[in-house]
Design a protein around this motif. Structure first.
Motif, short mmCIF file in Angstrom:
data_model
loop_
_atom_site.label_atom_id
_atom_site.label_comp_id
_atom_site.label_asym_id
_atom_site.label_seq_id
_atom_site.Cartn_x
_atom_site.Cartn_y
_atom_site.Cartn_z
N GLU A 226 -10.79 -34.78 -23.55
CA GLU A 226 -10.44 -34.72 -22.12
C GLU A 226 -10.70 -36.06 -21.44
O GLU A 226 -9.88 -36.55 -20.65
CB GLU A 226 -11.25 -33.62 -21.45
CG GLU A 226 -10.86 -32.21 -21.89
CD GLU A 226 -11.85 -31.15 -21.42
OE1 GLU A 226 -12.88 -31.54 -20.81
OE2 GLU A 226 -11.60 -29.96 -21.66
N LEU A 227 -11.86 -36.63 -21.75
CA LEU A 227 -12.22 -37.92 -21.15
C LEU A 227 -11.28 -39.03 -21.61
O LEU A 227 -10.85 -39.87 -20.80
CB LEU A 227 -13.66 -38.27 -21.53
CG LEU A 227 -14.23 -39.55 -20.90
CD1 LEU A 227 -14.36 -39.40 -19.39
CD2 LEU A 227 -15.60 -39.87 -21.51
N LEU A 228 -10.94 -39.03 -22.90
CA LEU A 228 -10.04 -40.05 -23.43
C LEU A 228 -8.66 -39.93 -22.79
O LEU A 228 -8.03 -40.94 -22.46
CB LEU A 228 -9.93 -39.90 -24.95
CG LEU A 228 -9.12 -40.97 -25.69
CD1 LEU A 228 -9.70 -42.36 -25.45
CD2 LEU A 228 -9.09 -40.66 -27.20
N GLY A 229 -8.19 -38.68 -22.60
CA GLY A 229 -6.90 -38.48 -21.94
C GLY A 229 -6.91 -38.99 -20.52
O GLY A 229 -5.92 -39.59 -20.05
N ARG A 244 -7.81 -46.27 -31.71
CA ARG A 244 -9.09 -46.21 -32.43
C ARG A 244 -9.90 -44.98 -31.99
O ARG A 244 -10.44 -44.25 -32.83
CB ARG A 244 -9.88 -47.49 -32.17
CG ARG A 244 -11.12 -47.64 -33.02
CD ARG A 244 -11.59 -49.09 -33.05
NE ARG A 244 -11.94 -49.60 -31.74
CZ ARG A 244 -11.26 -50.54 -31.08
NH1 ARG A 244 -10.17 -51.07 -31.61
NH2 ARG A 244 -11.66 -50.97 -29.90
N GLN A 245 -9.96 -44.74 -30.68
CA GLN A 245 -10.73 -43.60 -30.18
C GLN A 245 -10.03 -42.28 -30.48
O GLN A 245 -10.69 -41.27 -30.77
CB GLN A 245 -10.97 -43.74 -28.67
CG GLN A 245 -11.54 -45.06 -28.22
CD GLN A 245 -12.68 -45.56 -29.07
OE1 GLN A 245 -13.46 -44.78 -29.62
NE2 GLN A 245 -12.79 -46.88 -29.23
N LEU A 246 -8.70 -42.28 -30.44
CA LEU A 246 -7.94 -41.08 -30.77
C LEU A 246 -8.15 -40.70 -32.24
O LEU A 246 -8.29 -39.53 -32.58
CB LEU A 246 -6.45 -41.29 -30.49
CG LEU A 246 -5.53 -40.06 -30.69
CD1 LEU A 246 -5.98 -38.93 -29.77
CD2 LEU A 246 -4.09 -40.44 -30.42
N GLY A 247 -8.20 -41.72 -33.10
CA GLY A 247 -8.47 -41.48 -34.52
C GLY A 247 -9.84 -40.85 -34.72
O GLY A 247 -9.99 -39.91 -35.51
N ALA A 272 -2.93 -35.33 -37.95
CA ALA A 272 -2.81 -36.13 -36.72
C ALA A 272 -3.65 -37.40 -36.84
O ALA A 272 -3.23 -38.49 -36.41
CB ALA A 272 -3.27 -35.30 -35.52
N PHE A 273 -4.82 -37.28 -37.44
CA PHE A 273 -5.68 -38.44 -37.68
C PHE A 273 -4.96 -39.47 -38.55
O PHE A 273 -4.98 -40.68 -38.27
CB PHE A 273 -6.97 -37.99 -38.35
CG PHE A 273 -7.74 -39.09 -39.03
CD1 PHE A 273 -8.43 -40.03 -38.30
CD2 PHE A 273 -7.75 -39.18 -40.43
CE1 PHE A 273 -9.13 -41.06 -38.94
CE2 PHE A 273 -8.45 -40.19 -41.06
CZ PHE A 273 -9.14 -41.14 -40.32
N GLN A 274 -4.31 -39.01 -39.60
CA GLN A 274 -3.63 -39.92 -40.52
C GLN A 274 -2.46 -40.66 -39.88
O GLN A 274 -2.04 -41.70 -40.38
CB GLN A 274 -3.15 -39.16 -41.75
CG GLN A 274 -4.27 -38.72 -42.68
CD GLN A 274 -3.75 -38.16 -43.98
OE1 GLN A 274 -2.99 -37.20 -43.99
NE2 GLN A 274 -4.14 -38.76 -45.09
N ALA A 275 -1.98 -40.13 -38.76
CA ALA A 275 -0.88 -40.79 -38.05
C ALA A 275 -1.36 -41.97 -37.21
O ALA A 275 -0.55 -42.76 -36.70
CB ALA A 275 -0.15 -39.78 -37.17
#
Length: 296
Positions: A226-229, A244-247, A272-275
């Motif tokens: 939520e914070l990252l979004g 980087r943070q999404l990963g 999703a991480f691998q993307a």
């Protein structure tokens, strides 16, 4: 020999330059010393940090608290952990006696880095005791909004998890750190406040997974997302930083989901991480390996 002479000469030059700042007050001279140390930090010149910190302390421009913090930092970066530990202990001891408010930040940095070193080593009781004492001092000094203060709360949370302590939520180090980070973001709305909070939640998620507190890991990764979004909506954000943070968000969430047996959701989150580009980095690959080897 040539390199040693060069370092000594550079140190003498640094001290003389500060001494030559005629007309400056004592406070301003100390500020110049701080700038010199920051410049060496940015240059990653660890050997020179050791020499210059010592010289500036002897010249009276750098306090013992700051000097030994920088020495500890330099030793740590040079993989000399025992020397780093001793320096940070000296810095903290000097900080506890200092009445100079300007020393509080260096004291907090020494405490935070020493707690990290002890926590990694597995000295959880010692880490908790040191962190709690430092937190109480920093709160008494009204220096309880820095990232280092908040890191100390996280280390306490880590120790509480590993030691399986049954405590009230409001006394949990992770919760206290999260609550304080959200308060800082709400009050400041600065780029720095967001990044400190994001880093804090990353660390909390990491420690929760390591302690196999998977439900807690999901709780904090949800808030992390939520914070990252929210941060991503700010103008001029760095795309590489977001990736980087999404990963990290995806992989910690995948680990937590796998930990509680939700394997299908975990696999989808891992995809999703691998993307992300982050998944191809050395850190990303290590996190992926941990995920893939879970429950084996």
């Amino acid at each position: 020999m040539k390199q040693k002479k060069s370092l000594i000469l550079a140190t003498i030059v640094a001290v003389l330059l500060i001494t030559a700042c005629g007309g400056l007050s004592t406070k301003e001279l100390k500020q110049e010393a701080d700038k010199e140390m920051e410049a060496l930090y940015k240059a990653k010149d660890y050997k020179r940090i050791l020499i210059v910190a010592d010289s500036l302390e002897k010249a009276g421009y750098l306090s013992t608290v700051k000097s030994y913090y920088w020495r500890g930092y330099a030793y740590d970066r040079m993989k000399q952990k025992e020397q780093a530990e001793q320096c940070w202990k000296v810095s903290m001891e000097a900080g506890e006696k200092s009445e100079d408010q300007d020393d509080n930040i260096a004291y907090a940095k020494s405490a935070s880095r020493l707690a990290n070193l002890l926590c990694i080593r597995g000295n959880y009781e010692e880490t908790k005791k040191l962190s709690q004492a430092a937190i109480e001092r920093l709160e008494a000094q009204k220096c309880d909004t820095t990232s280092d203060y908040l890191n100390l709360l996280i280390y306490i949370g880590c120790c509480q998890s590993v030691l399986a302590e049954q405590i009230d939520t409001k006394k949990n180090g992770f919760y206290r750190a999260y609550d304080k980070h959200m308060e800082n973001v709400s009050k400041k709305h600065t780029d720095g406040a967001y990044k400190d909070a994001i880093a804090g939640l990353i660390n909390i998620a990491y420690f929760c997974v390591k302690a196999k507190e998977y439900e807690d890991a999901l709780y904090y990764t949800r808030h992390f997302g939520e914070l990252l979004g929210e941060y991503e909506m700010r103008p001029g954000v760095n795309e590489e930083y977001i990736d980087r943070q999404l990963g990290r968000y995806d992989i910690y969430k995948a680990q937590a989901l796998k930990g509680i047996g939700k394997n299908q959701e975990a696999a989808e989150t891992y995809d999703a991480f691998q993307a992300t580009k982050f998944s191809k980095s050395s850190e990303g690959q290590q996190l992926a390996e941990y995920y893939l080897n879970m429950n084996l």
